[in-house]
Design a protein around this motif. Structure first.
Motif, PDB file in Angstrom:
ATOM      1  N   TYR A  31      27.432  54.676   5.064  1.00 42.08           N
ATOM      2  CA  TYR A  31      25.957  54.559   4.798  1.00 42.08           C
ATOM      3  C   TYR A  31      25.440  56.259   4.629  1.00 42.08           C
ATOM      4  CZ  TYR A  31      26.204  49.713   5.411  1.00 42.08           C
ATOM      5  OH  TYR A  31      26.432  48.256   5.384  1.00 42.08           O
ATOM      6  N   LYS A  32      24.664  56.474   3.610  1.00 46.06           N
ATOM      7  CA  LYS A  32      23.833  57.333   3.651  1.00 46.06           C
ATOM      8  C   LYS A  32      22.534  57.064   3.370  1.00 46.06           C
ATOM      9  CE  LYS A  32      25.071  61.676   1.879  1.00 46.06           C
ATOM     10  NZ  LYS A  32      25.692  62.651   2.651  1.00 46.06           N
ATOM     11  N   ILE A  33      21.478  57.944   4.137  1.00 50.28           N
ATOM     12  CA  ILE A  33      20.111  57.584   4.203  1.00 50.28           C
ATOM     13  C   ILE A  33      19.284  58.325   2.651  1.00 50.28           C
ATOM     14  CG2 ILE A  33      17.837  58.009   5.257  1.00 50.28           C
ATOM     15  CD1 ILE A  33      19.552  58.177   7.845  1.00 50.28           C
ATOM     16  N   LEU A  34      18.807  57.331   2.081  1.00 49.04           N
ATOM     17  CA  LEU A  34      17.923  58.103   0.993  1.00 49.04           C
ATOM     18  C   LEU A  34      16.703  58.514   1.405  1.00 49.04           C
ATOM     19  CD1 LEU A  34      17.757  58.658  -2.007  1.00 49.04           C
ATOM     20  CD2 LEU A  34      16.799  56.349  -2.348  1.00 49.04           C
ATOM     21  N   LEU A 155      10.290  63.925   6.504  1.00 50.37           N
ATOM     22  CA  LEU A 155      11.193  63.078   5.706  1.00 50.37           C
ATOM     23  C   LEU A 155      10.757  61.490   5.942  1.00 50.37           C
ATOM     24  CD1 LEU A 155      14.871  64.690   6.479  1.00 50.37           C
ATOM     25  CD2 LEU A 155      13.647  64.868   4.292  1.00 50.37           C
ATOM     26  N   GLU A 156      10.990  60.975   4.812  1.00 51.12           N
ATOM     27  CA  GLU A 156      10.562  59.481   4.917  1.00 51.12           C
ATOM     28  C   GLU A 156      11.809  58.791   4.629  1.00 51.12           C
ATOM     29  OE1 GLU A 156       8.081  56.145   2.499  1.00 51.12           O
ATOM     30  OE2 GLU A 156       7.515  58.170   2.292  1.00 51.12           O
ATOM     31  N   PRO A 157      12.330  57.884   5.379  1.00 50.60           N
ATOM     32  CA  PRO A 157      13.551  57.109   5.014  1.00 50.60           C
ATOM     33  C   PRO A 157      13.041  56.028   4.309  1.00 50.60           C
ATOM     34  CG  PRO A 157      12.607  56.668   7.310  1.00 50.60           C
ATOM     35  CD  PRO A 157      11.914  57.540   6.787  1.00 50.60           C
ATOM     36  N   VAL A 158      13.897  55.998   2.958  1.00 47.09           N
ATOM     37  CA  VAL A 158      13.357  55.056   1.802  1.00 47.09           C
ATOM     38  C   VAL A 158      14.368  54.025   1.767  1.00 47.09           C
ATOM     39  CG1 VAL A 158      13.453  54.763  -0.570  1.00 47.09           C
ATOM     40  CG2 VAL A 158      12.365  56.939   0.562  1.00 47.09           C
ATOM     41  N   SER A 159      15.846  54.081   2.005  1.00 45.27           N
ATOM     42  CA  SER A 159      16.787  53.216   1.899  1.00 45.27           C
ATOM     43  C   SER A 159      18.200  53.606   2.734  1.00 45.27           C
ATOM     44  CB  SER A 159      17.103  52.699   0.504  1.00 45.27           C
ATOM     45  OG  SER A 159      17.914  51.745   0.383  1.00 45.27           O
ATOM     46  N   LEU A 160      19.105  52.690   2.646  1.00 50.39           N
ATOM     47  CA  LEU A 160      20.376  53.014   3.295  1.00 50.39           C
ATOM     48  C   LEU A 160      21.438  52.567   2.094  1.00 50.39           C
ATOM     49  CD1 LEU A 160      21.599  54.101   5.929  1.00 50.39           C
ATOM     50  CD2 LEU A 160      21.727  51.787   6.586  1.00 50.39           C
TER      51      LEU A 160
END
Length: 166
Positions: A31-34, A155-160
């Protein structure tokens, strides 16, 4: 979240995968974090991690040759041992624990990883490198090997997002 919290989040997801692989689970997704920053969506790594999930830090030799060294895991209560212990105590409390279903559900994993990071009382990361690696902006398709940032960078994590299956 600030950069240190973002590093904790990225490492939390990586340590889940490492622990599950150690338990013999193969073919796990990567996974990568968007992230969102200033209304722009981007993929970026906050940590430089090798194939064995060791965190690499940049160093200079006495003759000014750059190289990577592993971040030492020596002090209890400091990064990354604090997050390792938290994950192992909560999700791998016995030799029989195997939260593979959690890891394979990107939404559940993302929510749990954020929850783990929010539960950290004090973030202990000495001298964090203020840069992002492998930066890809979604709107412009611009890719950069790194960008330097200041310590107030948010940074705001949006999705994985699943980027591959091994």
């Amino acid at each position: 979240m600030n950069l240190v919290e973002a590093k904790y989040l990225e490492y939390t997801i990586n340590i889940f995968k490492k622990a599950l692989e150690y338990k013999g689970n193969d073919n796990l997704p990567t996974y990568k974090i968007l992230w969102k920053h200033n209304d722009k969506l981007l993929f970026a790594n906050t940590l430089n991690i090798d194939d064995n999930y060791n965190i690499l830090i940049n160093k200079l030799s006495p003759d000014f040759n750059p190289y990577h060294d592993e971040l030492p895991i020596v002090e209890n209560g400091k990064f990354p041992i604090d997050i390792m212990e938290s994950i192992h105590q909560k999700y791998f409390p016995s030799g029989f624990s195997n939260p593979i279903n959690l890891y394979n559900n990107s939404l559940a994993l993302f929510k749990e990883a954020i929850s783990v990071v929010k539960s950290v009382d004090t973030f202990h990361l000495d001298n964090p490198e203020y840069r992002l690696l492998n930066v890809s902006y979604l709107d412009s398709k611009t890719t950069l090997p790194f960008i330097l940032i200041d310590e107030n960078f948010e940074l705001e994590p949006v999705s994985l997002i699943e980027v591959s299956k091994n």
